[in-house]
Design an enzyme around this catalytic site. Structure first.
Site, PDB file in Angstrom:
ATOM      1  N   ASP A 101     -19.970 -48.074  54.333  1.00 49.20           N
ATOM      2  CA  ASP A 101     -20.495 -47.560  53.073  1.00 49.20           C
ATOM      3  C   ASP A 101     -19.856 -47.113  51.880  1.00 49.20           C
ATOM      4  O   ASP A 101     -19.932 -46.963  51.103  1.00 49.20           O
ATOM      5  CB  ASP A 101     -20.820 -46.210  53.319  1.00 49.20           C
ATOM      6  CG  ASP A 101     -19.784 -45.013  53.718  1.00 49.20           C
ATOM      7  OD1 ASP A 101     -18.559 -45.325  53.346  1.00 49.20           O
ATOM      8  OD2 ASP A 101     -19.636 -43.726  53.462  1.00 49.20           O
ATOM      9  N   LYS A 153      -4.910 -47.626  11.089  1.00 49.19           N
ATOM     10  CA  LYS A 153      -5.715 -47.330  11.494  1.00 49.19           C
ATOM     11  C   LYS A 153      -6.844 -46.321  11.368  1.00 49.19           C
ATOM     12  O   LYS A 153      -6.662 -45.319  11.639  1.00 49.19           O
ATOM     13  CB  LYS A 153      -5.646 -47.897  12.713  1.00 49.19           C
ATOM     14  CG  LYS A 153      -7.638 -49.010  13.526  1.00 49.19           C
ATOM     15  CD  LYS A 153      -7.136 -49.260  15.041  1.00 49.19           C
ATOM     16  CE  LYS A 153      -6.742 -47.919  15.997  1.00 49.19           C
ATOM     17  NZ  LYS A 153      -6.295 -48.960  17.285  1.00 49.19           N
ATOM     18  N   GLN A 171      -8.349 -40.971  26.312  1.00 52.38           N
ATOM     19  CA  GLN A 171      -8.755 -40.050  26.268  1.00 52.38           C
ATOM     20  C   GLN A 171      -7.746 -38.941  26.503  1.00 52.38           C
ATOM     21  O   GLN A 171      -7.668 -38.219  27.771  1.00 52.38           O
ATOM     22  CB  GLN A 171     -10.368 -39.317  26.685  1.00 52.38           C
ATOM     23  CG  GLN A 171     -10.715 -37.485  26.290  1.00 52.38           C
ATOM     24  CD  GLN A 171     -11.333 -38.508  25.009  1.00 52.38           C
ATOM     25  OE1 GLN A 171     -12.346 -39.327  25.515  1.00 52.38           O
ATOM     26  NE2 GLN A 171     -11.438 -37.359  24.788  1.00 52.38           N
ATOM     27  N   GLY A 179     -11.716 -55.115  21.217  1.00 45.87           N
ATOM     28  CA  GLY A 179     -11.069 -56.284  20.926  1.00 45.87           C
ATOM     29  C   GLY A 179     -11.993 -56.014  19.464  1.00 45.87           C
ATOM     30  O   GLY A 179     -10.725 -56.550  18.741  1.00 45.87           O
ATOM     31  N   GLY A 180     -12.112 -54.833  18.629  1.00 47.26           N
ATOM     32  CA  GLY A 180     -11.916 -54.285  17.929  1.00 47.26           C
ATOM     33  C   GLY A 180     -11.175 -54.216  16.745  1.00 47.26           C
ATOM     34  O   GLY A 180     -11.330 -54.678  15.610  1.00 47.26           O
ATOM     35  N   THR A 181      -9.984 -53.977  17.697  1.00 43.39           N
ATOM     36  CA  THR A 181      -8.325 -53.181  16.454  1.00 43.39           C
ATOM     37  C   THR A 181      -8.131 -54.990  16.039  1.00 43.39           C
ATOM     38  O   THR A 181      -7.913 -54.942  14.544  1.00 43.39           O
ATOM     39  CB  THR A 181      -7.647 -52.537  17.604  1.00 43.39           C
ATOM     40  OG1 THR A 181      -8.433 -51.513  17.815  1.00 43.39           O
ATOM     41  CG2 THR A 181      -6.677 -52.527  16.342  1.00 43.39           C
TER      42      THR A 181
HETATM   43  C1  R5P Z   1      -5.378 -47.904  20.084  1.00 46.63           C
HETATM   44  O1  R5P Z   1      -4.673 -46.808  19.747  1.00 46.63           O
HETATM   45  C2  R5P Z   1      -4.436 -48.913  20.359  1.00 46.63           C
HETATM   46  O2  R5P Z   1      -3.703 -48.994  20.269  1.00 46.63           O
HETATM   47  C3  R5P Z   1      -5.757 -50.265  20.580  1.00 46.63           C
HETATM   48  O3  R5P Z   1      -5.371 -50.297  19.304  1.00 46.63           O
HETATM   49  C4  R5P Z   1      -6.512 -50.073  21.426  1.00 46.63           C
HETATM   50  O4  R5P Z   1      -6.821 -49.630  22.232  1.00 46.63           O
HETATM   51  C5  R5P Z   1      -7.992 -50.994  21.507  1.00 46.63           C
HETATM   52  O5  R5P Z   1      -9.094 -51.145  21.490  1.00 46.63           O
HETATM   53  P1  R5P Z   1     -10.033 -51.877  21.032  1.00 46.63           P
HETATM   54  O6  R5P Z   1      -9.223 -53.273  22.162  1.00 46.63           O
HETATM   55  O7  R5P Z   1     -10.915 -51.107  22.035  1.00 46.63           O
HETATM   56  O8  R5P Z   1     -10.212 -52.046  19.847  1.00 46.63           O
END
Ligand code: R5P
Length: 259
Positions: A12, A162, A73, A194-196
């Site tokens: 399972d 940021k 979190q 990848g947004g950051t």
């Molecule tokens: C944020 O404080 C971390 O240092 C990374 O920049 C972040 O976790 C990257 O997350 P994402 O790729 O979703 O922007």
């Protein structure tokens, strides 16, 4: 003698754990190495099952996890939010773990020893490994290291400030550093959506940077095609093998496994 740990799945999908030769651990200091990502929930539970057995025999348990999931979190930003970082640390502690060793942990401000909800955490950094790779890439050319936010400022010469709108959207990136005509290596702990990184690349292009390469410790790569998208926008992308990953062009550096 090393104990043999058998882990298999029941039909399972539930995990079964058997620690053979438990007696060989009698009164020993033991280090358990386990990847907890991907499949974090399953891997965390398997680790708890292993701990539930070995704690009966051992003197001291250390757990070594290269990438700590559920670490992002790390606070309650609105009332009622679960702080998963604390829940995980508490679980480990209540299962007999005396120390957790991990690399570039998201909720810790720098490398060193910390205590969170009673659990001792040794946060190691592989910033040096990333910088050495950047050095190899640029050869005789000079370069600057820049972190996209203050969380990994300890890795780089400079760090931007940021502001996030949501888990998927970066609102702003600020911070004055003269990069006109200079090579830059962006260093971060995690690449998830990848947004950051994409935002940082855009920001650096606007500021006039020359070549831009990107190095991160943990390649979560949560969105499909995100490695290709980042690679398209920079000169090179590299991560470590703290999370198993691969890509046609992606360079994956081997982490030291020493405890
Ligand atoms: C944020 O404080 C971390 O240092 C990374 O920049 C972040 O976790 C990257 O997350 P994402 O790729 O979703 O922007």
């Amino acid at each position: 003698m090393r104990p043999n740990i058998f882990i298999k799945q029941f039909p399972d999908g539930e995990s079964y754990v058997w620690v053979q030769n438990l007696r060989s651990l009698k009164n020993k200091n033991v280090t358990v190495y386990k990847r907890l990502y991907p499949d974090a929930e399953k891997n965390i539970f398997e680790l708890l099952l292993v701990l539930s057995v070995i704690r009966k025999a051992t003197k001291k348990i250390t757990v070594f996890v290269p990438y700590l999931p559920y670490a992002r979190q790390d606070r309650e930003s609105k009332p009622g939010e679960a702080v998963s970082a604390d829940v995980l640390c508490r679980l480990l502690k209540s299962h007999g773990v005396k120390k957790l060793i991990t690399y570039d942990c998201h909720f810790l401000p720098r490398p060193g020893k910390f205590t969170r909800v009673g659990l001792v955490i040794e946060n190691r950094t592989v910033g040096q490994l990333l910088r050495a790779h950047a050095k190899k890439y640029f050869g005789r050319e000079k370069f600057l290291t820049i972190s996209p936010d203050q969380g990994t400022a300890y890795m780089s010469h400079h760090a931007f400030h940021k502001t996030r709108r949501s888990a998927h959207k970066i609102h702003k990136m600020e911070g004055g550093v003269d990069v006109r005509g200079r090579n830059v290596c962006i260093l971060d702990d995690i690449i998830s959506t990848g947004g950051t990184i994409l935002h940082a690349i855009k920001h650096l292009r606007k500021l006039g940077a020359k070549k831009i390469i990107v190095g991160a410790v943990h390649g979560v790569f949560a969105l499909p095609d995100i490695t290709r998208k980042i690679e398209k926008n920079c000169d090179m992308l590299f991560v470590t093998d703290s999370i198993p990953t691969s890509g046609r062009k992606l360079k994956v550096l081997k982490l030291p496994r020493v405890v």
